[in-house]
Write a protein that holds these residues in place. Structure first.
Motif, PDB file in Angstrom:
ATOM      1  N   ARG A 180     -24.883 -35.808   6.044  1.00 40.16           N
ATOM      2  CA  ARG A 180     -24.024 -34.627   6.179  1.00 40.16           C
ATOM      3  C   ARG A 180     -23.226 -34.647   7.479  1.00 40.16           C
ATOM      4  O   ARG A 180     -22.130 -34.100   7.545  1.00 40.16           O
ATOM      5  CB  ARG A 180     -24.888 -33.358   6.140  1.00 40.16           C
ATOM      6  CG  ARG A 180     -25.693 -33.182   4.867  1.00 40.16           C
ATOM      7  CD  ARG A 180     -24.792 -33.126   3.650  1.00 40.16           C
ATOM      8  NE  ARG A 180     -25.562 -33.031   2.422  1.00 40.16           N
ATOM      9  CZ  ARG A 180     -25.095 -33.383   1.219  1.00 40.16           C
ATOM     10  NH1 ARG A 180     -23.874 -33.847   1.121  1.00 40.16           N
ATOM     11  NH2 ARG A 180     -25.844 -33.273   0.156  1.00 40.16           N
ATOM     12  N   ALA A 233     -29.975 -28.622   9.751  1.00 45.26           N
ATOM     13  CA  ALA A 233     -29.587 -29.063   8.407  1.00 45.26           C
ATOM     14  C   ALA A 233     -30.616 -28.664   7.361  1.00 45.26           C
ATOM     15  O   ALA A 233     -30.270 -28.263   6.252  1.00 45.26           O
ATOM     16  CB  ALA A 233     -29.399 -30.577   8.405  1.00 45.26           C
ATOM     17  N   GLN A 234     -31.913 -28.784   7.723  1.00 41.88           N
ATOM     18  CA  GLN A 234     -32.997 -28.466   6.783  1.00 41.88           C
ATOM     19  C   GLN A 234     -32.842 -29.274   5.501  1.00 41.88           C
ATOM     20  O   GLN A 234     -33.078 -28.770   4.389  1.00 41.88           O
ATOM     21  CB  GLN A 234     -33.031 -26.970   6.480  1.00 41.88           C
ATOM     22  CG  GLN A 234     -33.275 -26.099   7.707  1.00 41.88           C
ATOM     23  CD  GLN A 234     -33.167 -24.613   7.414  1.00 41.88           C
ATOM     24  OE1 GLN A 234     -33.147 -24.184   6.266  1.00 41.88           O
ATOM     25  NE2 GLN A 234     -33.085 -23.812   8.465  1.00 41.88           N
ATOM     26  N   GLN A 235     -32.442 -30.525   5.650  1.00 43.89           N
ATOM     27  CA  GLN A 235     -32.250 -31.411   4.514  1.00 43.89           C
ATOM     28  C   GLN A 235     -32.837 -32.773   4.835  1.00 43.89           C
ATOM     29  O   GLN A 235     -32.859 -33.198   5.985  1.00 43.89           O
ATOM     30  CB  GLN A 235     -30.757 -31.574   4.200  1.00 43.89           C
ATOM     31  CG  GLN A 235     -30.090 -30.311   3.693  1.00 43.89           C
ATOM     32  CD  GLN A 235     -28.592 -30.509   3.537  1.00 43.89           C
ATOM     33  OE1 GLN A 235     -27.960 -31.209   4.315  1.00 43.89           O
ATOM     34  NE2 GLN A 235     -28.022 -29.874   2.524  1.00 43.89           N
ATOM     35  N   GLN A 236     -33.288 -33.456   3.789  1.00 43.66           N
ATOM     36  CA  GLN A 236     -33.898 -34.761   3.991  1.00 43.66           C
ATOM     37  C   GLN A 236     -32.870 -35.783   4.479  1.00 43.66           C
ATOM     38  O   GLN A 236     -33.116 -36.528   5.419  1.00 43.66           O
ATOM     39  CB  GLN A 236     -34.540 -35.251   2.688  1.00 43.66           C
ATOM     40  CG  GLN A 236     -35.324 -36.549   2.866  1.00 43.66           C
ATOM     41  CD  GLN A 236     -36.102 -36.900   1.615  1.00 43.66           C
ATOM     42  OE1 GLN A 236     -36.018 -36.216   0.601  1.00 43.66           O
ATOM     43  NE2 GLN A 236     -36.872 -37.979   1.670  1.00 43.66           N
ATOM     44  N   ASP A 237     -31.692 -35.808   3.849  1.00 44.03           N
ATOM     45  CA  ASP A 237     -30.652 -36.763   4.224  1.00 44.03           C
ATOM     46  C   ASP A 237     -29.628 -36.078   5.121  1.00 44.03           C
ATOM     47  O   ASP A 237     -28.430 -36.068   4.838  1.00 44.03           O
ATOM     48  CB  ASP A 237     -29.982 -37.329   2.969  1.00 44.03           C
ATOM     49  CG  ASP A 237     -29.066 -38.508   3.298  1.00 44.03           C
ATOM     50  OD1 ASP A 237     -29.166 -39.040   4.418  1.00 44.03           O
ATOM     51  OD2 ASP A 237     -28.247 -38.873   2.433  1.00 44.03           O
ATOM     52  N   PHE A 238     -30.106 -35.499   6.225  1.00 42.74           N
ATOM     53  CA  PHE A 238     -29.212 -34.729   7.086  1.00 42.74           C
ATOM     54  C   PHE A 238     -28.166 -35.593   7.776  1.00 42.74           C
ATOM     55  O   PHE A 238     -27.075 -35.141   8.078  1.00 42.74           O
ATOM     56  CB  PHE A 238     -30.008 -33.943   8.133  1.00 42.74           C
ATOM     57  CG  PHE A 238     -30.737 -34.803   9.135  1.00 42.74           C
ATOM     58  CD1 PHE A 238     -30.174 -35.107  10.353  1.00 42.74           C
ATOM     59  CD2 PHE A 238     -31.994 -35.314   8.846  1.00 42.74           C
ATOM     60  CE1 PHE A 238     -30.836 -35.891  11.279  1.00 42.74           C
ATOM     61  CE2 PHE A 238     -32.669 -36.100   9.760  1.00 42.74           C
ATOM     62  CZ  PHE A 238     -32.093 -36.387  10.977  1.00 42.74           C
ATOM     63  N   GLU A 248     -31.443 -32.059  12.705  1.00 41.93           N
ATOM     64  CA  GLU A 248     -32.359 -32.044  11.555  1.00 41.93           C
ATOM     65  C   GLU A 248     -32.886 -30.641  11.291  1.00 41.93           C
ATOM     66  O   GLU A 248     -33.005 -30.200  10.145  1.00 41.93           O
ATOM     67  CB  GLU A 248     -33.517 -33.007  11.802  1.00 41.93           C
ATOM     68  CG  GLU A 248     -34.475 -33.115  10.626  1.00 41.93           C
ATOM     69  CD  GLU A 248     -35.634 -34.052  10.891  1.00 41.93           C
ATOM     70  OE1 GLU A 248     -36.477 -34.211   9.988  1.00 41.93           O
ATOM     71  OE2 GLU A 248     -35.711 -34.622  12.002  1.00 41.93           O
ATOM     72  N   THR A 307     -25.945 -23.398   3.266  1.00 45.06           N
ATOM     73  CA  THR A 307     -26.017 -24.836   3.023  1.00 45.06           C
ATOM     74  C   THR A 307     -26.152 -25.564   4.352  1.00 45.06           C
ATOM     75  O   THR A 307     -25.825 -25.029   5.413  1.00 45.06           O
ATOM     76  CB  THR A 307     -24.751 -25.359   2.314  1.00 45.06           C
ATOM     77  OG1 THR A 307     -23.631 -25.274   3.208  1.00 45.06           O
ATOM     78  CG2 THR A 307     -24.463 -24.553   1.049  1.00 45.06           C
ATOM     79  N   GLY A 308     -26.607 -26.808   4.266  1.00 49.65           N
ATOM     80  CA  GLY A 308     -26.744 -27.604   5.472  1.00 49.65           C
ATOM     81  C   GLY A 308     -25.415 -27.816   6.167  1.00 49.65           C
ATOM     82  O   GLY A 308     -25.323 -27.765   7.396  1.00 49.65           O
ATOM     83  N   ASN A 309     -24.371 -28.068   5.397  1.00 54.59           N
ATOM     84  CA  ASN A 309     -23.047 -28.256   5.985  1.00 54.59           C
ATOM     85  C   ASN A 309     -22.584 -27.008   6.728  1.00 54.59           C
ATOM     86  O   ASN A 309     -22.015 -27.094   7.822  1.00 54.59           O
ATOM     87  CB  ASN A 309     -22.030 -28.604   4.890  1.00 54.59           C
ATOM     88  CG  ASN A 309     -21.864 -30.112   4.733  1.00 54.59           C
ATOM     89  OD1 ASN A 309     -22.202 -30.875   5.628  1.00 54.59           O
ATOM     90  ND2 ASN A 309     -21.357 -30.530   3.585  1.00 54.59           N
TER      91      ASN A 309
END
Length: 306
Positions: free
Chosen positions: A231, A223-228, A220, A197-199
């Motif tokens: 997090r 995290a590999q997430q749009q809303d990093f 970023e 997971t990003g976290n």
């Protein structure tokens, strides 16, 4: 770049001194002074390279992973960005300085390729050494006697061994921001990206790399997430900052936590950078808590389980 460079022969008695000295003075003035040039040029160069690597989108982490065309484009990008930094206009060659056509040449290696149209003209030489995290900015008049006898298929020649002595350096062996992933041990990188997971990935990053400013782009990419950014903030006990706080680790923002970063004697962070730190004394922990930074002290046992 070459490990050893010859001393510059450019002095008031040198045939190229009047021109190169005038160009160097104008470049320095345009940059806002020698100190401003030494600060803004390396940052610009790092950005040009990282924007092509595009770690958050591509997963690549180094210049060596780029395609040949991308490596070539870095030179174009540096030319554009350098003109913007110095407020220079486009010319018959790459730019015009004090009425002189000047070619801008960039290399990530140990030499520059000088095209036939630049021979006899001043060239602004740019180099980045990723392995040593050093950068270079110099001026040379591309006289035939300063260039190699051999040429490539495009009739471009390199600066000869003796030609290097005819460079007037504005910045030489000058530090510039290292590629972040070169500063992290390979086994640590493996642990970071092993998180599902990003976290988990971000917590491992800030747990393993403490006391070092980390850029938004690195966060970023991990995290590999749009809303990093959500997090990395406190997020009702679910964010990376919350998890690390339970372990007794501070996750600080260069924008919001600058006074605390300074008080803890941590390296300065830009507004878009982050830094983690685990207090080692009760006084440091109390200081952080007084500022409102989330921190469990003493750390809760078993808090590393996300």
């Amino acid at each position: 770049m070459k490990k050893t460079l010859p001393p510059s022969l450019i002095n008031p008695d040198h045939v190229d001194f009047p021109l190169l000295d005038a160009l160097a003075r104008d470049i320095t003035k345009r940059a806002g002074g020698a100190d401003a040039l030494a600060e803004s040029f390396p940052t610009m160069l790092r950005r040009c390279i990282d924007d092509v690597i595009m770690t958050p989108k591509t997963g690549r982490r180094s210049y060596d992973e780029l395609e040949k065309t991308e490596k070539t484009y870095i030179g174009t990008r540096v030319e554009i960005e350098l003109r913007a930094l110095l407020r220079l206009s486009k010319g018959r060659l790459d730019t015009v300085i004090l009425g002189h056509d000047v070619d801008i040449k960039n290399t990530m290696g140990s030499n520059w390729m000088i095209p036939t149209e630049a021979v006899g003209h001043p060239c602004l030489l740019v180099a980045a050494d990723e392995a040593r995290a050093t950068c270079y900015l110099g001026l040379i008049v591309a006289r035939p006697e300063y260039l190699t006898a051999g040429q490539n298929k495009d009739a471009k020649k390199s600066v000869s061994a003796t030609g290097f002595g005819h460079i007037l350096w504005l910045l030489c062996h000058h530090p510039y921001p290292a590629n972040f992933w070169r500063t992290v041990p390979p086994d640590t990188i493996t642990r970071i990206f092993a998180g599902t997971t990003g976290n988990q990935r971000m917590a491992t990053l800030f747990r393993a790399v403490q006391g070092l400013p980390i850029t938004r782009d690195v966060v970023e990419a991990v995290a590999q997430q749009q809303d990093f950014m959500r997090r990395i903030r406190s997020d009702k006990g679910r964010g990376t900052r919350d998890h690390l706080a339970e372990e007794g680790i501070l996750l600080l923002s260069g924008h919001y936590d600058a006074p605390l970063i300074k008080a803890l004697n941590l390296p300065p962070c830009a507004g878009s950078e982050f830094i983690s730190y685990q207090p080692v004394t009760q006084a440091e922990a109390d200081l952080a808590i007084r500022t409102g930074a989330p921190l469990c002290w003493p750390p809760r046992q078993g808090a590393m389980d996300l």
